[in-house]
Design a protein around this motif. Structure first.
Motif, PDB file in Angstrom:
ATOM      1  N   MET A   5       8.851  -7.139  11.443  1.00 35.46           N
ATOM      2  CA  MET A   5       7.589  -6.567  10.986  1.00 35.46           C
ATOM      3  C   MET A   5       7.073  -7.379   9.805  1.00 35.46           C
ATOM      4  O   MET A   5       7.661  -8.371   9.426  1.00 35.46           O
ATOM      5  CB  MET A   5       7.777  -5.102  10.598  1.00 35.46           C
ATOM      6  N   ALA A   6       5.999  -6.901   9.213  1.00 34.91           N
ATOM      7  CA  ALA A   6       5.307  -7.664   8.178  1.00 34.91           C
ATOM      8  C   ALA A   6       5.812  -7.343   6.772  1.00 34.91           C
ATOM      9  O   ALA A   6       6.353  -6.268   6.510  1.00 34.91           O
ATOM     10  CB  ALA A   6       3.815  -7.374   8.259  1.00 34.91           C
ATOM     11  N   ARG A   7       5.584  -8.293   5.872  1.00 33.34           N
ATOM     12  CA  ARG A   7       5.830  -8.095   4.441  1.00 33.34           C
ATOM     13  C   ARG A   7       4.469  -7.841   3.812  1.00 33.34           C
ATOM     14  O   ARG A   7       3.584  -8.716   3.863  1.00 33.34           O
ATOM     15  CB  ARG A   7       6.483  -9.339   3.857  1.00 33.34           C
ATOM     16  N   ILE A   8       4.283  -6.643   3.249  1.00 28.19           N
ATOM     17  CA  ILE A   8       2.966  -6.198   2.786  1.00 28.19           C
ATOM     18  C   ILE A   8       2.994  -5.924   1.290  1.00 28.19           C
ATOM     19  O   ILE A   8       3.875  -5.216   0.793  1.00 28.19           O
ATOM     20  CB  ILE A   8       2.529  -4.930   3.552  1.00 28.19           C
ATOM     21  N   LEU A   9       2.003  -6.458   0.585  1.00 30.33           N
ATOM     22  CA  LEU A   9       1.805  -6.181  -0.836  1.00 30.33           C
ATOM     23  C   LEU A   9       0.717  -5.129  -0.959  1.00 30.33           C
ATOM     24  O   LEU A   9      -0.390  -5.306  -0.436  1.00 30.33           O
ATOM     25  CB  LEU A   9       1.402  -7.454  -1.578  1.00 30.33           C
ATOM     26  N   VAL A  10       1.027  -4.030  -1.634  1.00 27.93           N
ATOM     27  CA  VAL A  10       0.082  -2.929  -1.822  1.00 27.93           C
ATOM     28  C   VAL A  10      -0.293  -2.864  -3.299  1.00 27.93           C
ATOM     29  O   VAL A  10       0.576  -2.682  -4.160  1.00 27.93           O
ATOM     30  CB  VAL A  10       0.686  -1.581  -1.380  1.00 27.93           C
ATOM     31  N   ALA A  11      -1.590  -3.008  -3.594  1.00 30.38           N
ATOM     32  CA  ALA A  11      -2.105  -2.892  -4.957  1.00 30.38           C
ATOM     33  C   ALA A  11      -2.939  -1.607  -5.031  1.00 30.38           C
ATOM     34  O   ALA A  11      -4.014  -1.527  -4.436  1.00 30.38           O
ATOM     35  CB  ALA A  11      -2.952  -4.106  -5.323  1.00 30.38           C
ATOM     36  N   GLU A  12      -2.415  -0.616  -5.735  1.00 26.42           N
ATOM     37  CA  GLU A  12      -3.049   0.700  -5.821  1.00 26.42           C
ATOM     38  C   GLU A  12      -2.640   1.348  -7.135  1.00 26.42           C
ATOM     39  O   GLU A  12      -1.439   1.457  -7.416  1.00 26.42           O
ATOM     40  CB  GLU A  12      -2.623   1.568  -4.634  1.00 26.42           C
ATOM     41  N   ASP A  13      -3.618   1.779  -7.932  1.00 30.17           N
ATOM     42  CA  ASP A  13      -3.293   2.350  -9.234  1.00 30.17           C
ATOM     43  C   ASP A  13      -2.922   3.831  -9.185  1.00 30.17           C
ATOM     44  O   ASP A  13      -2.274   4.325 -10.099  1.00 30.17           O
ATOM     45  CB  ASP A  13      -4.436   2.127 -10.226  1.00 30.17           C
ATOM     46  N   GLU A  14      -3.283   4.543  -8.149  1.00 36.60           N
ATOM     47  CA  GLU A  14      -2.959   5.962  -8.045  1.00 36.60           C
ATOM     48  C   GLU A  14      -1.573   6.117  -7.421  1.00 36.60           C
ATOM     49  O   GLU A  14      -1.366   5.769  -6.250  1.00 36.60           O
ATOM     50  CB  GLU A  14      -3.991   6.685  -7.199  1.00 36.60           C
ATOM     51  N   VAL A  15      -0.631   6.646  -8.194  1.00 37.58           N
ATOM     52  CA  VAL A  15       0.761   6.748  -7.748  1.00 37.58           C
ATOM     53  C   VAL A  15       0.908   7.518  -6.433  1.00 37.58           C
ATOM     54  O   VAL A  15       1.593   7.040  -5.522  1.00 37.58           O
ATOM     55  CB  VAL A  15       1.652   7.354  -8.857  1.00 37.58           C
ATOM     56  N   PRO A  16       0.267   8.687  -6.265  1.00 35.26           N
ATOM     57  CA  PRO A  16       0.450   9.405  -4.992  1.00 35.26           C
ATOM     58  C   PRO A  16      -0.023   8.602  -3.777  1.00 35.26           C
ATOM     59  O   PRO A  16       0.640   8.604  -2.732  1.00 35.26           O
ATOM     60  CB  PRO A  16      -0.372  10.690  -5.155  1.00 35.26           C
ATOM     61  N   VAL A  17      -1.138   7.913  -3.907  1.00 31.95           N
ATOM     62  CA  VAL A  17      -1.645   7.099  -2.794  1.00 31.95           C
ATOM     63  C   VAL A  17      -0.714   5.925  -2.550  1.00 31.95           C
ATOM     64  O   VAL A  17      -0.361   5.618  -1.403  1.00 31.95           O
ATOM     65  CB  VAL A  17      -3.090   6.608  -3.067  1.00 31.95           C
ATOM     66  N   ARG A  18      -0.295   5.273  -3.621  1.00 34.33           N
ATOM     67  CA  ARG A  18       0.600   4.114  -3.498  1.00 34.33           C
ATOM     68  C   ARG A  18       1.899   4.513  -2.793  1.00 34.33           C
ATOM     69  O   ARG A  18       2.374   3.812  -1.899  1.00 34.33           O
ATOM     70  CB  ARG A  18       0.880   3.537  -4.886  1.00 34.33           C
ATOM     71  N   GLU A  19       2.463   5.647  -3.164  1.00 30.28           N
ATOM     72  CA  GLU A  19       3.719   6.092  -2.557  1.00 30.28           C
ATOM     73  C   GLU A  19       3.528   6.526  -1.107  1.00 30.28           C
ATOM     74  O   GLU A  19       4.386   6.273  -0.265  1.00 30.28           O
ATOM     75  CB  GLU A  19       4.346   7.210  -3.398  1.00 30.28           C
ATOM     76  N   PHE A  20       2.410   7.170  -0.804  1.00 32.81           N
ATOM     77  CA  PHE A  20       2.107   7.548   0.576  1.00 32.81           C
ATOM     78  C   PHE A  20       2.029   6.303   1.452  1.00 32.81           C
ATOM     79  O   PHE A  20       2.652   6.233   2.517  1.00 32.81           O
ATOM     80  CB  PHE A  20       0.787   8.330   0.635  1.00 32.81           C
ATOM     81  N   VAL A  21       1.284   5.307   0.994  1.00 33.32           N
ATOM     82  CA  VAL A  21       1.124   4.059   1.750  1.00 33.32           C
ATOM     83  C   VAL A  21       2.480   3.381   1.931  1.00 33.32           C
ATOM     84  O   VAL A  21       2.829   2.950   3.034  1.00 33.32           O
ATOM     85  CB  VAL A  21       0.112   3.125   1.053  1.00 33.32           C
ATOM     86  N   ARG A  22       3.254   3.301   0.864  1.00 34.05           N
ATOM     87  CA  ARG A  22       4.576   2.662   0.943  1.00 34.05           C
ATOM     88  C   ARG A  22       5.458   3.364   1.976  1.00 34.05           C
ATOM     89  O   ARG A  22       6.056   2.714   2.830  1.00 34.05           O
ATOM     90  CB  ARG A  22       5.266   2.683  -0.427  1.00 34.05           C
ATOM     91  N   ARG A  23       5.527   4.693   1.910  1.00 37.34           N
ATOM     92  CA  ARG A  23       6.399   5.436   2.833  1.00 37.34           C
ATOM     93  C   ARG A  23       5.963   5.259   4.285  1.00 37.34           C
ATOM     94  O   ARG A  23       6.793   5.041   5.168  1.00 37.34           O
ATOM     95  CB  ARG A  23       6.408   6.922   2.466  1.00 37.34           C
ATOM     96  N   VAL A  24       4.659   5.365   4.530  1.00 39.66           N
ATOM     97  CA  VAL A  24       4.162   5.225   5.907  1.00 39.66           C
ATOM     98  C   VAL A  24       4.484   3.834   6.448  1.00 39.66           C
ATOM     99  O   VAL A  24       4.988   3.694   7.564  1.00 39.66           O
ATOM    100  CB  VAL A  24       2.644   5.504   5.989  1.00 39.66           C
ATOM    101  N   LEU A  25       4.202   2.813   5.664  1.00 42.49           N
ATOM    102  CA  LEU A  25       4.420   1.453   6.143  1.00 42.49           C
ATOM    103  C   LEU A  25       5.906   1.144   6.315  1.00 42.49           C
ATOM    104  O   LEU A  25       6.291   0.452   7.263  1.00 42.49           O
ATOM    105  CB  LEU A  25       3.743   0.446   5.219  1.00 42.49           C
TER     106      LEU A  25
END
Length: 122
Positions: free
Chosen positions: A1-21
């Motif tokens: 799968m892919a290596r993805i960099l997520v730039a997001e300042d809102e912790v809940p959104v950042r963690e949601f995105v991280r967990r889903v991916l």
């Protein structure tokens, strides 16, 4: 799968995105702003940058411009909850592979990432 960099300042959104991916098998690195993202990009290779538009220190537009200049093969997928930013992003469509409208679901996130990576959606 892919290596993805997520730039997001809102912790809940950042963690949601991280967990889903991560559940989908991707390797995910998270940062809280564009300046941190540039540091990470200078140290490692990524297959996709997923960035919020509205962030402190360096917003997603400035980050996308620098990525287009310095990492032209790196696809960028943007996300925003603000209509004004989404309209502005549409004007800069050549900088990104799409826009995720917040709030988004797991399905929307997965489809957006698949499309940005050039994978079949579904």
């Amino acid at each position: 799968m892919a290596r993805i960099l997520v730039a997001e300042d809102e912790v809940p959104v950042r963690e949601f995105v991280r967990r889903v991916l991560e559940l989908r098998g991707h390797e995910v690195v998270t940062v809280s702003d564009g300046a941190e993202a540039l540091v990470k990009l200078g140290k490692a290779r990524f297959d996709l940058l997923l960035t919020d538009i509205s962030m402190p220190n360096m917003d997603g537009f400035e980050l996308a411009l620098k990525v287009a200049r310095d990492y032209p093969d790196l696809p960028v997928l943007m996300m925003s909850g603000y209509a004004v930013e989404r309209r502005r992003a549409a004007d800069l469509a050549d900088l990104s592979r799409g826009m995720l409208q917040k709030p988004f679901s797991m399905v929307d996130l997965s489809a957006g990432v698949d499309k940005a990576l050039g994978e079949p959606v579904g």
